[in-house]
Design a protein around this motif. Structure first.
Motif, PDB file in Angstrom:
ATOM      1  N   ALA A  18      95.503-100.134 -57.446  1.00 11.22           N
ATOM      2  CA  ALA A  18      96.582 -99.624 -57.277  1.00 11.22           C
ATOM      3  C   ALA A  18      96.143 -98.548 -56.266  1.00 11.22           C
ATOM      4  N   VAL A  19      95.045 -97.672 -57.428  1.00 12.13           N
ATOM      5  CA  VAL A  19      94.603 -96.605 -57.057  1.00 12.13           C
ATOM      6  C   VAL A  19      93.761 -96.777 -55.379  1.00 12.13           C
ATOM      7  N   ALA A  20      92.876 -98.247 -54.940  1.00 11.03           N
ATOM      8  CA  ALA A  20      92.420 -97.912 -53.969  1.00 11.03           C
ATOM      9  C   ALA A  20      93.485 -98.796 -52.577  1.00 11.03           C
ATOM     10  N   GLU A  21      94.278 -99.163 -53.040  1.00  7.90           N
ATOM     11  CA  GLU A  21      95.033 -99.562 -52.150  1.00  7.90           C
ATOM     12  C   GLU A  21      95.308 -98.222 -50.868  1.00  7.90           C
ATOM     13  N   ASP A  22      95.728 -96.779 -51.999  1.00  6.80           N
ATOM     14  CA  ASP A  22      96.507 -96.120 -51.124  1.00  6.80           C
ATOM     15  C   ASP A  22      95.205 -94.505 -50.647  1.00  6.80           C
ATOM     16  N   ALA A  23      93.864 -95.440 -50.882  1.00  6.84           N
ATOM     17  CA  ALA A  23      92.763 -94.300 -50.647  1.00  6.84           C
ATOM     18  C   ALA A  23      91.894 -95.186 -49.214  1.00  6.84           C
ATOM     19  N   ALA A  24      91.725 -93.922 -48.859  1.00  5.93           N
ATOM     20  CA  ALA A  24      90.915 -94.534 -47.758  1.00  5.93           C
ATOM     21  C   ALA A  24      89.791 -94.876 -47.516  1.00  5.93           C
ATOM     22  N   PRO A  25      89.275 -95.882 -46.531  1.00  4.51           N
ATOM     23  CA  PRO A  25      87.952 -96.359 -47.054  1.00  4.51           C
ATOM     24  C   PRO A  25      87.091 -95.168 -46.831  1.00  4.51           C
ATOM     25  N   LEU A  26      85.941 -95.637 -47.193  1.00  2.00           N
ATOM     26  CA  LEU A  26      85.131 -93.971 -47.228  1.00  2.00           C
ATOM     27  C   LEU A  26      83.888 -94.202 -45.918  1.00  2.00           C
ATOM     28  N   MET A  27      83.969 -92.778 -45.366  1.00  2.00           N
ATOM     29  CA  MET A  27      83.281 -92.159 -43.946  1.00  2.00           C
ATOM     30  C   MET A  27      82.142 -92.009 -44.044  1.00  2.00           C
ATOM     31  N   LYS A  28      81.343 -92.132 -43.418  1.00  2.00           N
ATOM     32  CA  LYS A  28      79.610 -92.205 -43.252  1.00  2.00           C
ATOM     33  C   LYS A  28      79.716 -90.542 -42.977  1.00  2.00           C
ATOM     34  N   ILE A  29      78.946 -89.739 -43.429  1.00  2.00           N
ATOM     35  CA  ILE A  29      79.272 -88.350 -44.006  1.00  2.00           C
ATOM     36  C   ILE A  29      77.738 -88.084 -43.197  1.00  2.00           C
ATOM     37  N   GLU A  30      77.699 -86.935 -42.710  1.00  2.00           N
ATOM     38  CA  GLU A  30      76.596 -86.236 -41.648  1.00  2.00           C
ATOM     39  C   GLU A  30      76.006 -85.262 -41.050  1.00  2.00           C
ATOM     40  N   PRO A  31      74.660 -84.598 -41.039  1.00  2.00           N
ATOM     41  CA  PRO A  31      74.844 -83.210 -40.645  1.00  2.00           C
ATOM     42  C   PRO A  31      75.194 -83.398 -39.179  1.00  2.00           C
ATOM     43  N   LEU A  32      75.766 -82.080 -38.543  1.00  2.00           N
ATOM     44  CA  LEU A  32      75.989 -81.520 -37.557  1.00  2.00           C
ATOM     45  C   LEU A  32      75.819 -79.914 -36.854  1.00  2.00           C
ATOM     46  N   THR A  33      74.993 -79.921 -35.995  1.00  2.00           N
ATOM     47  CA  THR A  33      75.011 -78.503 -35.854  1.00  2.00           C
ATOM     48  C   THR A  33      75.869 -77.684 -34.397  1.00  2.00           C
ATOM     49  N   VAL A  34      75.549 -77.023 -34.497  1.00  2.00           N
ATOM     50  CA  VAL A  34      76.609 -76.394 -33.433  1.00  2.00           C
ATOM     51  C   VAL A  34      76.153 -75.083 -32.934  1.00  2.00           C
ATOM     52  N   ALA A  35      75.654 -75.139 -31.668  1.00  2.00           N
ATOM     53  CA  ALA A  35      74.754 -73.970 -31.621  1.00  2.00           C
ATOM     54  C   ALA A  35      75.111 -73.296 -30.469  1.00  2.00           C
ATOM     55  N   THR A  36      75.247 -71.765 -30.866  1.00  2.00           N
ATOM     56  CA  THR A  36      75.990 -70.799 -29.756  1.00  2.00           C
ATOM     57  C   THR A  36      75.394 -69.778 -29.233  1.00  2.00           C
ATOM     58  N   ASP A  37      75.373 -68.810 -28.345  1.00  2.00           N
ATOM     59  CA  ASP A  37      74.513 -68.222 -27.751  1.00  2.00           C
ATOM     60  C   ASP A  37      73.185 -67.565 -28.922  1.00  2.00           C
ATOM     61  N   GLY A  38      73.537 -66.945 -30.045  1.00  2.00           N
ATOM     62  CA  GLY A  38      72.737 -66.602 -30.362  1.00  2.00           C
ATOM     63  C   GLY A  38      72.903 -67.081 -31.915  1.00  2.00           C
ATOM     64  N   ASP A  39      73.491 -68.356 -32.498  1.00  2.00           N
ATOM     65  CA  ASP A  39      73.275 -68.467 -33.788  1.00  2.00           C
ATOM     66  C   ASP A  39      73.329 -69.864 -33.835  1.00  2.00           C
ATOM     67  N   ALA A  40      73.192 -70.743 -34.549  1.00  2.00           N
ATOM     68  CA  ALA A  40      73.662 -72.066 -34.938  1.00  2.00           C
ATOM     69  C   ALA A  40      74.038 -72.441 -36.071  1.00  2.00           C
ATOM     70  N   THR A  41      75.028 -73.524 -36.738  1.00  2.00           N
ATOM     71  CA  THR A  41      75.646 -73.518 -37.818  1.00  2.00           C
ATOM     72  C   THR A  41      75.999 -75.215 -37.790  1.00  2.00           C
ATOM     73  N   MET A  42      74.987 -75.636 -39.162  1.00  2.00           N
ATOM     74  CA  MET A  42      75.309 -76.592 -39.872  1.00  2.00           C
ATOM     75  C   MET A  42      76.206 -76.699 -40.515  1.00  2.00           C
ATOM     76  N   PHE A  43      76.951 -78.467 -40.069  1.00  2.00           N
ATOM     77  CA  PHE A  43      78.450 -78.721 -40.071  1.00  2.00           C
ATOM     78  C   PHE A  43      77.871 -80.252 -41.417  1.00  2.00           C
ATOM     79  N   THR A  44      79.133 -80.273 -42.390  1.00  2.00           N
ATOM     80  CA  THR A  44      79.110 -81.637 -42.883  1.00  2.00           C
ATOM     81  C   THR A  44      79.812 -82.364 -42.035  1.00  2.00           C
TER      82      THR A  44
END
Length: 154
Positions: A18-44
């Motif tokens: 019953a819980v699984a029917e309402d839950a969204a399917p599992l998604m792939k989780i990966e790292p991603l980086t955004v680079a600005t002029d002065g810095d870079a930030t990693m996101f999940t």
């Protein structure tokens, strides 16, 4: 004690479907980086790369932690329109060109809004992060996103 444990296991057996029917399917989780002029930030980020996962997106979520998000991979570049239907949290949306540069940022989107949010330029992906992220980190159009779907490495 053993009877209580067995009873617990049986209740889980009947409850999980019953819980699984309402839950969204599992998604792939990966790292991603955004680079600005002065810095870079990693996101999940969770990867939304199927029609079903892109349609559901971040709907029904109650929170999105800092430096987390969802990357919508559209495969081929195209004009993209998004909305906030059934999305409970405000977001910043980064519309990203095939080369990984940010074309446009929609900041502080309104939860539950049916207003169309988009850009009249072919993009490969959209990154959704908590509202205020762009301002807090100084992310602007032209900044670079590094992730495997843009053919670059982090």
């Amino acid at each position: 004690m053993r009877r209580v444990f067995l009873s617990f296991l049986l209740s889980l057996f009947f409850l999980l479907p019953a819980v699984a029917e309402d839950a969204a399917p599992l998604m792939k989780i990966e790292p991603l980086t955004v680079a600005t002029d002065g810095d870079a930030t990693m996101f999940t980020v969770e990867i939304a790369d199927t029609p079903a996962s892109r349609e559901r997106g971040l709907m029904f979520r109650q929170r999105l932690p800092d430096k987390h998000g969802m990357l919508f991979d559209f495969g081929q570049p195209r004009e993209v329109e998004m909305w906030m239907k059934n999305t409970n949290i405000p977001l910043d949306m980064f519309f990203i060109r095939p080369d990984g540069t940010i074309a446009y940022i929609a900041e502080n989107t309104v939860p539950q809004s049916l207003d169309v949010i988009g850009v009249r330029e072919a993009v490969k992906a959209v990154l959704e992060v908590p509202a205020g992220t762009a301002k807090k980190l100084g992310i602007r159009p032209g900044d670079k996103v590094y992730h495997r779907i843009f053919g670059d490495t982090q």
